[in-house]
Design a protein around this motif. Structure first.
Motif, PDB file in Angstrom:
ATOM      1  N   VAL A 156       0.875  -1.164   0.000  1.00  0.00           N
ATOM      2  CA  VAL A 156       0.000   0.000   0.000  1.00  0.00           C
ATOM      3  C   VAL A 156       0.916   1.218   0.000  1.00  0.00           C
ATOM      4  CG1 VAL A 156      -1.766   1.286   1.243  1.00  0.00           C
ATOM      5  CG2 VAL A 156      -1.831  -1.213   1.238  1.00  0.00           C
ATOM      6  N   ILE A 157       0.804   2.010  -1.062  1.00  0.00           N
ATOM      7  CA  ILE A 157       1.687   3.174  -1.201  1.00  0.00           C
ATOM      8  C   ILE A 157       0.909   4.424  -0.796  1.00  0.00           C
ATOM      9  CG2 ILE A 157       3.093   4.503  -2.818  1.00  0.00           C
ATOM     10  CD1 ILE A 157       3.092   1.753  -4.496  1.00  0.00           C
ATOM     11  N   LEU A 158       1.492   5.177   0.137  1.00  0.00           N
ATOM     12  CA  LEU A 158       0.825   6.385   0.648  1.00  0.00           C
ATOM     13  C   LEU A 158       1.541   7.627   0.146  1.00  0.00           C
ATOM     14  CD1 LEU A 158       0.468   5.951   4.542  1.00  0.00           C
ATOM     15  CD2 LEU A 158      -1.307   5.677   2.823  1.00  0.00           C
ATOM     16  N   VAL A 159       0.783   8.570  -0.372  1.00  0.00           N
ATOM     17  CA  VAL A 159       1.353   9.887  -0.674  1.00  0.00           C
ATOM     18  C   VAL A 159       0.349  10.904  -0.135  1.00  0.00           C
ATOM     19  CG1 VAL A 159       2.359  11.417  -2.414  1.00  0.00           C
ATOM     20  CG2 VAL A 159       2.335   8.960  -2.830  1.00  0.00           C
ATOM     21  N   LEU A 160       0.675  11.494   1.002  1.00  0.00           N
ATOM     22  CA  LEU A 160      -0.278  12.403   1.649  1.00  0.00           C
ATOM     23  C   LEU A 160       0.120  13.864   1.412  1.00  0.00           C
ATOM     24  CD1 LEU A 160      -0.749  10.496   5.050  1.00  0.00           C
ATOM     25  CD2 LEU A 160      -2.074  10.271   2.949  1.00  0.00           C
ATOM     26  N   GLY A 161      -0.725  14.784   1.872  1.00  0.00           N
ATOM     27  CA  GLY A 161      -0.360  16.207   1.861  1.00  0.00           C
ATOM     28  C   GLY A 161      -0.513  16.907   0.522  1.00  0.00           C
ATOM     29  N   SER A 162      -1.182  16.279  -0.454  1.00  0.00           N
ATOM     30  CA  SER A 162      -1.311  16.869  -1.794  1.00  0.00           C
ATOM     31  C   SER A 162       0.050  17.245  -2.380  1.00  0.00           C
ATOM     32  CB  SER A 162      -2.243  18.096  -1.787  1.00  0.00           C
ATOM     33  OG  SER A 162      -2.734  18.351  -3.089  1.00  0.00           O
ATOM     34  N   ASN A 163       1.056  16.425  -2.061  1.00  0.00           N
ATOM     35  CA  ASN A 163       2.393  16.689  -2.613  1.00  0.00           C
ATOM     36  C   ASN A 163       2.401  16.663  -4.134  1.00  0.00           C
ATOM     37  OD1 ASN A 163       3.616  17.052  -0.174  1.00  0.00           O
ATOM     38  ND2 ASN A 163       4.310  14.935   0.020  1.00  0.00           N
ATOM     39  N   ILE A 164       1.482  15.907  -4.715  1.00  0.00           N
ATOM     40  CA  ILE A 164       1.410  15.819  -6.174  1.00  0.00           C
ATOM     41  C   ILE A 164       1.092  17.188  -6.798  1.00  0.00           C
ATOM     42  CG2 ILE A 164      -1.067  15.162  -6.258  1.00  0.00           C
ATOM     43  CD1 ILE A 164      -0.209  13.212  -8.589  1.00  0.00           C
ATOM     44  N   GLY A 165       0.475  18.067  -5.996  1.00  0.00           N
ATOM     45  CA  GLY A 165       0.084  19.393  -6.471  1.00  0.00           C
ATOM     46  C   GLY A 165       1.257  20.277  -6.859  1.00  0.00           C
ATOM     47  N   ASN A 166       2.456  19.927  -6.414  1.00  0.00           N
ATOM     48  CA  ASN A 166       3.613  20.731  -6.797  1.00  0.00           C
ATOM     49  C   ASN A 166       4.182  20.310  -8.155  1.00  0.00           C
ATOM     50  OD1 ASN A 166       4.342  20.663  -3.338  1.00  0.00           O
ATOM     51  ND2 ASN A 166       3.617  22.468  -4.439  1.00  0.00           N
ATOM     52  N   LEU A 167       3.487  19.377  -8.806  1.00  0.00           N
ATOM     53  CA  LEU A 167       3.920  18.939 -10.141  1.00  0.00           C
ATOM     54  C   LEU A 167       2.945  19.444 -11.204  1.00  0.00           C
ATOM     55  CD1 LEU A 167       4.649  15.160  -9.340  1.00  0.00           C
ATOM     56  CD2 LEU A 167       6.252  17.063  -9.243  1.00  0.00           C
ATOM     57  N   SER A 168       3.461  19.696 -12.409  1.00  0.00           N
ATOM     58  CA  SER A 168       2.575  20.009 -13.538  1.00  0.00           C
ATOM     59  C   SER A 168       1.794  18.734 -13.863  1.00  0.00           C
ATOM     60  CB  SER A 168       3.412  20.431 -14.748  1.00  0.00           C
ATOM     61  OG  SER A 168       4.159  19.313 -15.205  1.00  0.00           O
ATOM     62  N   HIS A 169       0.715  18.833 -14.653  1.00  0.00           N
ATOM     63  CA  HIS A 169      -0.044  17.629 -14.992  1.00  0.00           C
ATOM     64  C   HIS A 169       0.846  16.581 -15.671  1.00  0.00           C
ATOM     65  CE1 HIS A 169      -3.705  19.030 -13.455  1.00  0.00           C
ATOM     66  NE2 HIS A 169      -4.081  19.805 -14.453  1.00  0.00           N
ATOM     67  N   LYS A 170       1.742  17.062 -16.523  1.00  0.00           N
ATOM     68  CA  LYS A 170       2.608  16.116 -17.249  1.00  0.00           C
ATOM     69  C   LYS A 170       3.518  15.380 -16.258  1.00  0.00           C
ATOM     70  CE  LYS A 170       5.952  15.961 -21.007  1.00  0.00           C
ATOM     71  NZ  LYS A 170       6.917  15.287 -20.127  1.00  0.00           N
ATOM     72  N   GLU A 171       4.105  16.165 -15.329  1.00  0.00           N
ATOM     73  CA  GLU A 171       4.981  15.540 -14.319  1.00  0.00           C
ATOM     74  C   GLU A 171       4.187  14.613 -13.407  1.00  0.00           C
ATOM     75  OE1 GLU A 171       8.161  19.237 -13.677  1.00  0.00           O
ATOM     76  OE2 GLU A 171       6.256  19.208 -12.601  1.00  0.00           O
ATOM     77  N   ALA A 172       2.936  14.999 -13.112  1.00  0.00           N
ATOM     78  CA  ALA A 172       2.097  14.182 -12.231  1.00  0.00           C
ATOM     79  C   ALA A 172       1.795  12.834 -12.886  1.00  0.00           C
ATOM     80  CB  ALA A 172       0.804  14.925 -11.899  1.00  0.00           C
TER      81      ALA A 172
END
Ligand code: AVI
Length: 321
Positions: A156-172
């Protein structure tokens, strides 16, 4: 075209800073905000009343801990792998629930900072001594490669804190694809995404009256001064936040208040700023279900379920391959 002499840079930070400040328009990468000082400022941001992201996600995890944990578990136990674990404050809610329900699991927090991991390990030994913890130091991408090595049981992989938001859509999409490649059919990804909402609430979260976010943003200049022998005067720059409700993108800038020249010795670089010229420093993307579904689809993932807070201001999604 003139042949440019190849410049040797002492670090990725030096190279990226050179590239960003010689571009038009100028930019700096937000990942470099996080040195020791930046980490501390981010901790303060997470405690600010205006920065609703932390409390929203905390509440989602507290209210739904039982359901979330049920979806995580598997008969022969799980490896709970967290990317960018930080102080683990929110994850501890889930760890406590896993222990309470008698589930078998190993917790593998991954963070770039060994310091952060040492502190997390100590606090877990005190607060949840039953949890088996194996800390992993490294960057997201390096550790993502290692993820596929954990194949003996459900991940189970966790990524919390909306860290993905610091990436552009392409990077995401790229980031999600990397994770998807490391996942088997049984594995799960549990990820936080800050949602589109009243634009003022977003602007307030990134422009607090105490000036903590301003200091956080300007830490890029402070870090260039100390590590690359620059002579930025942070007072000569404004912290400026914008939010575009159409795209859901919040953007941070540093705006030069006057015409000025800055020297960065280690880069052998003199930069000129016009009055009101900008340096773009960060994006904090806000999402809705359709954008999350689109990102997942592009990366070969399926959205299985989501958990929201009362105002739908933040959501945690479960993804599968
Ligand atoms: C880490 N990241 C998700 C934060 C955000 O909300 O974009 C960083 C941050 N920048 C300004 N305040 C917080």
């Amino acid at each position: 075209m003139k042949n440019q002499p190849e410049i040797m840079f002492e670090s990725a930070f030096a190279e990226d800073t050179f590239k960003g400040l010689t571009s038009n328009p100028k930019y700096l990468l937000s990942k470099y905000i996080y040195d020791k000082n930046g980490d501390k400022l981010f901790q303060q941001i997470m405690d600010m009343p205006e920065y609703y992201l932390t409390s929203s996600e905390f509440n989602i995890l507290e209210l739904n801990a039982e359901d979330i944990v049920v979806s995580f578990t598997s008969s022969n136990g799980i490896d709970l792998i967290e990317l960018g674990a930080g102080d683990g404050k929110k994850t501890k809610i889930l760890l406590k629930k896993l222990v309470e329900k008698g589930h078998t699991f190993d917790y593998l927090p991954i963070d770039i900072s060994q310091n952060v991991l040492d502190e997390l390990k100590l606090s877990l030994e005190k607060e949840i001594p039953e949890a088996k913890v194996r800390v992993q130091q490294g960057t997201y991408f390096k550790t993502l490669e290692k993820l596929s090595e954990y194949n003996s049981r459900k991940k189970v992989i966790l990524v919390l804190g909306s860290n993905i938001g610091n990436l552009s859509h392409k990077e995401a999409v790229d980031f999600l694809e990397h994770i998807a490649r490391a996942m088997s059919k049984e594995d799960m990804l549990f990820m936080g995404f800050d949602q589109k909402k009243h634009p003022q609430k977003i602007l307030d979260a990134y422009n607090d009256p105490a000036g903590i976010t301003e200091k956080f943003n300007k830490n890029l200049l402070v870090r260039i001064n100390s590590e690359l022998q620059g002579n930025f005067d942070p007072n000569k720059f404004l912290h400026w936040e914008t939010y575009d409700p159409e795209t859901g993108t919040a953007k941070s800038f540093l705006v030069s208040k006057e015409e000025q020249k800055v020297n960065i010795e280690k880069l052998d670089l003199k930069i000129s700023f016009e009055a009101w010229e900008t340096i773009h420093t960060e994006i904090s993307q806000k999402y809705d279900d359709s954008v999350v579904e689109w990102l997942a689809d592009e990366a070969g993932l399926i959205v299985e379920k989501s958990f929201a807070d009362k105002e739908n201001s933040y959501k945690n999604y479960i993804f599968r391959r």
